[in-house]
Design a protein around this motif. Structure first.
Motif, short mmCIF file in Angstrom:
data_model
loop_
_atom_site.label_atom_id
_atom_site.label_comp_id
_atom_site.label_asym_id
_atom_site.label_seq_id
_atom_site.Cartn_x
_atom_site.Cartn_y
_atom_site.Cartn_z
N THR A 68 0.87 -1.18 0.00
CA THR A 68 0.00 0.00 0.00
C THR A 68 0.90 1.22 0.00
O THR A 68 1.80 1.34 0.81
CB THR A 68 -0.89 0.01 1.27
N GLY A 69 0.70 2.11 -0.91
CA GLY A 69 1.53 3.32 -0.90
C GLY A 69 2.21 3.61 -2.22
O GLY A 69 1.97 4.63 -2.78
N PRO A 70 3.01 2.80 -2.81
CA PRO A 70 3.69 1.61 -2.30
C PRO A 70 4.92 1.99 -1.48
O PRO A 70 5.37 3.13 -1.53
CB PRO A 70 4.11 0.88 -3.58
N HIS A 71 5.46 1.05 -0.72
CA HIS A 71 6.66 1.32 0.07
C HIS A 71 7.91 1.05 -0.78
O HIS A 71 7.81 0.49 -1.86
CB HIS A 71 6.65 0.45 1.33
N THR A 72 9.05 1.45 -0.27
CA THR A 72 10.31 1.11 -0.93
C THR A 72 10.75 -0.24 -0.39
O THR A 72 10.51 -0.56 0.77
CB THR A 72 11.40 2.16 -0.67
N SER A 73 11.39 -1.04 -1.24
CA SER A 73 11.78 -2.37 -0.79
C SER A 73 12.98 -2.89 -1.55
O SER A 73 13.20 -2.52 -2.70
CB SER A 73 10.62 -3.36 -0.97
N THR A 74 13.71 -3.77 -0.89
CA THR A 74 14.78 -4.53 -1.51
C THR A 74 14.53 -5.99 -1.21
O THR A 74 14.27 -6.36 -0.06
CB THR A 74 16.16 -4.10 -0.97
N LEU A 75 14.57 -6.83 -2.25
CA LEU A 75 14.39 -8.27 -2.12
C LEU A 75 15.73 -8.92 -2.37
O LEU A 75 16.35 -8.72 -3.41
CB LEU A 75 13.35 -8.76 -3.15
N LEU A 76 16.21 -9.71 -1.38
CA LEU A 76 17.55 -10.27 -1.45
C LEU A 76 17.55 -11.78 -1.29
O LEU A 76 16.89 -12.30 -0.38
CB LEU A 76 18.41 -9.70 -0.31
N GLY A 77 18.29 -12.47 -2.12
CA GLY A 77 18.58 -13.87 -1.91
C GLY A 77 19.87 -13.96 -1.11
O GLY A 77 20.87 -13.35 -1.48
N VAL A 78 19.84 -14.69 0.01
CA VAL A 78 20.99 -14.77 0.91
C VAL A 78 21.35 -16.23 1.18
O VAL A 78 20.56 -17.13 0.94
CB VAL A 78 20.73 -14.03 2.24
N ALA A 79 22.55 -16.47 1.70
CA ALA A 79 23.03 -17.83 1.96
C ALA A 79 22.41 -18.44 3.22
O ALA A 79 22.11 -19.63 3.25
CB ALA A 79 24.55 -17.83 2.09
N CYS A 80 22.23 -17.65 4.28
CA CYS A 80 21.60 -18.17 5.49
C CYS A 80 21.13 -17.01 6.34
O CYS A 80 21.54 -15.87 6.16
CB CYS A 80 22.55 -19.08 6.27
N LEU A 81 20.24 -17.34 7.30
CA LEU A 81 19.73 -16.36 8.25
C LEU A 81 20.00 -16.89 9.66
O LEU A 81 20.55 -17.97 9.83
CB LEU A 81 18.24 -16.11 8.00
N GLY A 82 19.60 -16.16 10.67
CA GLY A 82 20.02 -16.42 12.04
C GLY A 82 19.54 -17.68 12.73
O GLY A 82 20.22 -18.17 13.62
N TYR A 83 18.38 -18.20 12.37
CA TYR A 83 17.86 -19.39 13.03
C TYR A 83 17.99 -20.60 12.11
O TYR A 83 17.76 -20.49 10.90
CB TYR A 83 16.38 -19.21 13.41
N THR A 84 18.33 -21.75 12.66
CA THR A 84 18.43 -22.97 11.88
C THR A 84 17.11 -23.23 11.17
O THR A 84 16.06 -23.24 11.81
CB THR A 84 18.79 -24.16 12.79
N GLY A 85 17.16 -23.41 9.85
CA GLY A 85 15.97 -23.68 9.07
C GLY A 85 15.21 -22.44 8.62
O GLY A 85 14.23 -22.55 7.87
N GLN A 86 15.63 -21.27 9.06
CA GLN A 86 14.94 -20.03 8.69
C GLN A 86 15.18 -19.71 7.22
O GLN A 86 16.32 -19.71 6.75
CB GLN A 86 15.45 -18.87 9.56
N LEU A 87 14.09 -19.42 6.49
CA LEU A 87 14.18 -19.10 5.06
C LEU A 87 13.86 -17.64 4.74
O LEU A 87 14.22 -17.16 3.67
CB LEU A 87 13.21 -20.00 4.27
N VAL A 88 13.14 -16.94 5.64
CA VAL A 88 12.65 -15.59 5.34
C VAL A 88 12.80 -14.69 6.56
O VAL A 88 12.59 -15.12 7.70
CB VAL A 88 11.15 -15.64 4.94
N GLU A 89 13.15 -13.43 6.30
CA GLU A 89 13.17 -12.39 7.33
C GLU A 89 12.87 -11.06 6.66
O GLU A 89 13.29 -10.82 5.53
CB GLU A 89 14.54 -12.33 8.01
N ILE A 90 12.12 -10.19 7.36
CA ILE A 90 11.79 -8.88 6.82
C ILE A 90 12.08 -7.82 7.88
O ILE A 90 11.60 -7.93 9.02
CB ILE A 90 10.30 -8.79 6.40
N THR A 91 12.86 -6.81 7.51
CA THR A 91 13.03 -5.63 8.35
C THR A 91 12.16 -4.52 7.77
O THR A 91 11.85 -4.54 6.58
CB THR A 91 14.50 -5.16 8.41
N ALA A 92 11.78 -3.57 8.61
CA ALA A 92 10.89 -2.51 8.14
C ALA A 92 11.12 -1.21 8.89
O ALA A 92 11.58 -1.22 10.04
CB ALA A 92 9.43 -2.94 8.31
#
Length: 143
Positions: free
Chosen positions: A103-127
């Motif tokens: 909505t708005g729309p907002h500004t965004s960056t979509l990134l493919g990364v090698a790993c995140l902080g929790y084992t098995g985690q596939l997605v994270e969003i900061t805002a």
């Protein structure tokens, strides 16, 4: 007040703005990365981009409401996906697009990364989001 801009001389972005300018005097919330953990700290949807994205968005919405904001007032996001296949990134973005974040729309960056902080985690969003001027937030550490 936020002024969102899609620059006519650039390639039109699919569901987000090139820039967002915030007038001084607005209150902003800089949200920590929303992760796919339930209230008990259990990973939701191991191996499932859709289930994890839905949990991340639900957690982000809960955190935003706690500080006097909501998805429609998000100015900027960074969406991290543990994937190298653009189809997996698109699957996650389709859910972000349908969530109300665009909505708005907002500004965004979509990134493919090698790993995140929790084992098995596939997605994270900061805002970053605008906050109601009179909102106190659910908890305040006083810092």
């Amino acid at each position: 007040m936020v002024r969102r801009t899609t620059v006519p001389s650039l390639f039109p972005p699919p569901g987000y703005a090139h820039a967002a300018v915030v007038e001084t005097g607005s209150r902003l919330a800089f949200m920590a990365g929303s992760v796919p953990l339930d209230k008990d700290g259990t990973l939701v949807g191991p191996g499932d981009f859709v289930a994890q994205t839905e949990q991340v968005l639900a957690n982000l919405e809960t955190a935003l409401r706690a500080v006097g904001s909501d998805l429609s007032r998000v100015i900027s996001t960074d969406v991290y996906v543990v994937a190298s296949d653009p189809a997996d990134l698109s699957r996650v973005w389709d859910l972000v697009d349908a969530s109300g974040l665009t909505t708005g729309p907002h500004t965004s960056t979509l990134l493919g990364v090698a790993c995140l902080g929790y084992t098995g985690q596939l997605v994270e969003i900061t805002a970053v989001a605008e906050v109601d001027a009179d909102a106190d937030g659910a908890t305040d550490s006083g810092e």
